[in-house]
Design an enzyme around this catalytic site. Structure first.
Site, PDB file in Angstrom:
ATOM      1  N   ASP A   1      62.463 -40.306  86.875  1.00  0.00           N
ATOM      2  CA  ASP A   1      61.337 -40.280  87.239  1.00  0.00           C
ATOM      3  C   ASP A   1      61.755 -40.289  88.704  1.00  0.00           C
ATOM      4  O   ASP A   1      61.653 -41.305  89.815  1.00  0.00           O
ATOM      5  CB  ASP A   1      61.043 -41.323  86.779  1.00  0.00           C
ATOM      6  CG  ASP A   1      58.885 -41.447  86.664  1.00  0.00           C
ATOM      7  OD1 ASP A   1      58.541 -40.345  87.907  1.00  0.00           O
ATOM      8  OD2 ASP A   1      58.827 -42.163  86.272  1.00  0.00           O
TER       9      ASP A   1
ATOM     10  N   ASP B   1      57.469 -33.915  90.838  1.00  0.00           N
ATOM     11  CA  ASP B   1      57.615 -35.565  89.717  1.00  0.00           C
ATOM     12  C   ASP B   1      58.343 -35.480  88.842  1.00  0.00           C
ATOM     13  O   ASP B   1      57.647 -34.523  87.856  1.00  0.00           O
ATOM     14  CB  ASP B   1      55.641 -35.824  89.579  1.00  0.00           C
ATOM     15  CG  ASP B   1      55.773 -36.944  88.699  1.00  0.00           C
ATOM     16  OD1 ASP B   1      57.220 -37.966  88.381  1.00  0.00           O
ATOM     17  OD2 ASP B   1      55.645 -37.267  87.986  1.00  0.00           O
TER      18      ASP B   1
END
Ligand SMILES: *[C@@H]1O[C@H](CO)[C@@H](O)[C@H](O)[C@H]1NC(C)=O
Ligand SMILES: *[C@@H]1O[C@H](CO)[C@@H](O)[C@H](O)[C@H]1NC(C)=O
Ligand SMILES: *[C@@H]1O[C@H](CO)[C@@H](O)[C@H](O)[C@H]1NC(C)=O
Ligand SMILES: *[C@@H]1O[C@H](CO)[C@@H](O)[C@H](O)[C@H]1NC(C)=O
Ligand SMILES: *[C@@H]1O[C@H](CO)[C@@H](O)[C@H](O)[C@H]1NC(C)=O
Ligand SMILES: *[C@@H]1O[C@H](CO)[C@@H](O)[C@H](O)[C@H]1NC(C)=O
Ligand SMILES: *[C@@H]1O[C@H](CO)[C@@H](O)[C@H](O)[C@H]1NC(C)=O
Ligand SMILES: *[C@@H]1O[C@H](CO)[C@@H](O)[C@H](O)[C@H]1NC(C)=O
Ligand SMILES: *[C@@H]1O[C@H](CO)[C@@H](O)[C@H](O)[C@H]1NC(C)=O
Length: 409
Positions: free
Chosen positions: A103, A281
């Site tokens: 992440d 992201d």
């Protein structure tokens, strides 16, 4: 080569002065395979999940002060993890291996959602707690320092959360947060917690404080074809030169791996999104854009909302005349082909869709442009372009790959 060797030796010499342990000279950079997996058993709503995440990213970026706001935005209906991208990470001595979501949109590393954290002789309880709200998930736990093993990389004294309560993490053990360390003000101890990248660089284990990610389009529900690289780029994974742009100065995107970007559609250059700030992201599946931009895209393509999947849908005729999107990032234009704009048709059933339909991977971020976080270039974008987050120089790089123009979907 010689320069790298001597810098490694210099780092090693420096490390020797602070540690009595034997130093292993590693051939930086370090690469780790990334697995992608769909959970076909839940009731997936990829768009809902991505939207919930984007909302919270906007709210929580200023640190722990915004917890109440972030908590209020938490959407329990969006906690079905339909798709995730994980690496195997060892924690402790000897290491227990956990499957952690990669992440760049968060920076705390924690385990214990699936397999429990195992306390070993390298575990140091900091006596702080950690709380992170992700929008489609929540974790609360105890903050430890421990040894973390990432492939050949063994990082000591890394801050690791040991989950006591989680929501929204089915089939994964936690998160490897590799975004900006500034996002880690979630522990009760004050200050930030260095990410694994920061710690590895600080301990002289990698040459550069950067991470690079290679994703590839996939048509199977479970496949290991991504590569996470610490400390350098994997030149076998990109075809064009890597072009860098600085992290955007526009808040709140500036708190993440944020960039400025404009999007146009087709050869006529129809404006979809004027130059604005947003983020890259690895924790988002789709490409999210501001509501007004999505309306312009829908208008240009003729796409209509599909109730079952939540995604936009086009007919075969519309697909035949679909044109490329063009992403203007810095001085470069990245062509995002029609094939890149559709959900892999072989995976339609994984999102509750019809086998014969054509769904689009672009969705609504849930607010009009001008909010300081007007797009999320998620996995759908990153599987077409090699991606580098250069932490030391606060910049983001992209390059074409052999999959940029792939017609796999
Ligand atoms: C969650 O789903 C329930 C039942 O479908 C619905 O009543 C509720 O409004 C939803 N909550 C949100 C935040 O969407
Ligand atoms: C921790 O335990 C492992 C074996 O379980 C051992 O190899 C290692 O030396 C121990 N480390 C310390 C600091 O005691
Ligand atoms: C945890 O590790 C960090 C360095 O990564 C160090 O600054 C901190 O003092 C450590 N905390 C404890 C309780 O050992
Ligand atoms: C955490 O608390 C325990 C029990 O009070 C104590 O023994 C330990 O030294 C504390 N650890 C740190 C890093 O302060
Ligand atoms: C898939 O999702 C369901 C419902 O969210 C969950 O109960 C299950 O554990 C998940 N399965 C796997 C293999 O992750
Ligand atoms: C964190 O800061 C607050 C106020 O600034 C202080 O009251 C608290 O003791 C600090 N906590 C730690 C663990 O240092
Ligand atoms: C985007 O730019 C175009 C051309 O410069 C302009 O006509 C349009 O109003 C702008 N849209 C927004 C939402 O700012
Ligand atoms: C929709 O497209 C037409 C031309 O095809 C254009 O005139 C109109 O401004 C567009 N509307 C929006 C909301 O983008
Ligand atoms: C992709 O296709 C476009 C249009 O045919 C071409 O201009 C571009 O060079 C191709 N890109 C790559 C990376 O192959």
């Amino acid at each position: 080569m010689l320069a790298r060797l001597s810098s490694l030796l210099a780092l090693t010499a420096a490390a020797v002065t602070v540690s009595a342990k034997p130093i292993v000279i590693r051939d930086s950079p370090i690469t780790l395979p990334i697995a992608r997996r769909f959970n076909l058993t839940g009731v997936p709503s990829i768009l809902k999940q991505d939207q919930a995440r984007a909302k919270v990213l906007k709210a929580r970026s200023q640190g722990s002060g915004n917890y109440k706001q972030a908590a209020a935005l938490f959407d329990a209906n969006a906690t079905n993890q339909a798709v995730d991208y994980t690496v195997s990470v060892g924690v402790g001595t000897p290491p227990t291996f956990y499957n952690l979501i990669v992440d760049t949109g968060s920076s705390n590393t924690w385990v214990g959602a699936g397999a429990d954290y195992v306390v070993t002789n390298s575990s140091v309880d900091t006596n702080n707690t950690v709380t992170v709200i992700y929008g489609s998930g929540v974790v609360f736990g105890e903050q430890y320092n421990d040894t973390v093993t990432l492939g050949d990389l063994v990082v000591e004294n890394q801050g690791v959360g040991a989950a006591e309560f989680t929501l929204g993490f089915n089939g994964v053990d936690g998160i490897l947060g590799i975004g900006p360390a500034l996002l880690t003000t979630d522990t009760s101890g004050n200050g930030t917690v260095p990410t694994v990248t920061d710690t590895a660089f600080g301990q002289g284990l990698i040459d550069s404080n950067l991470v690079a990610v290679s994703f590839e389009p996939a048509t199977e529900s479970s496949v290991t074809n991504g590569v996470l690289t610490f400390g350098g780029v994997d030149d076998s994974k990109h075809t064009g030169d890597i072009a860098y742009v600085p992290i955007t100065s526009t808040s709140p995107a500036s708190n993440y791996v944020g960039i400025d970007q404009a999007i146009t559609y087709g050869s006529a250059g129809i404006p979809i999104l004027n130059s604005t700030a947003g983020i890259t992201d690895t924790g988002t599946t789709l490409l999210l854009i501001a509501s007004d931009a999505l309306a312009a895209y829908q208008n240009a393509t003729g796409a209509v909302a599909d109730e079952t999947t939540g995604l936009l849908k086009i007919t075969q005729d519309q697909f035949d005349s679909l044109e490329s999107l063009f992403f203007q990032i810095g001085d470069n234009t990245y062509e995002f082909t029609p094939n890149a704009q559709i959900w892999p048709r072989s995976l339609n059933s994984a999102i509750g869709g019809d086998a014969d339909s054509i769904y689009l991977i672009t969705g609504d971020i849930g607010s009009e442009s001008g909010a300081g976080l007007d797009f999320v270039d998620g996995f759908a974008f990153l599987e077409r372009f090699y991606y580098v987050y250069d932490v030391a120089d606060s910049r983001v790089g992209f390059a074409t790959t052999e999959f940029t123009n792939a017609t796999t979907n």
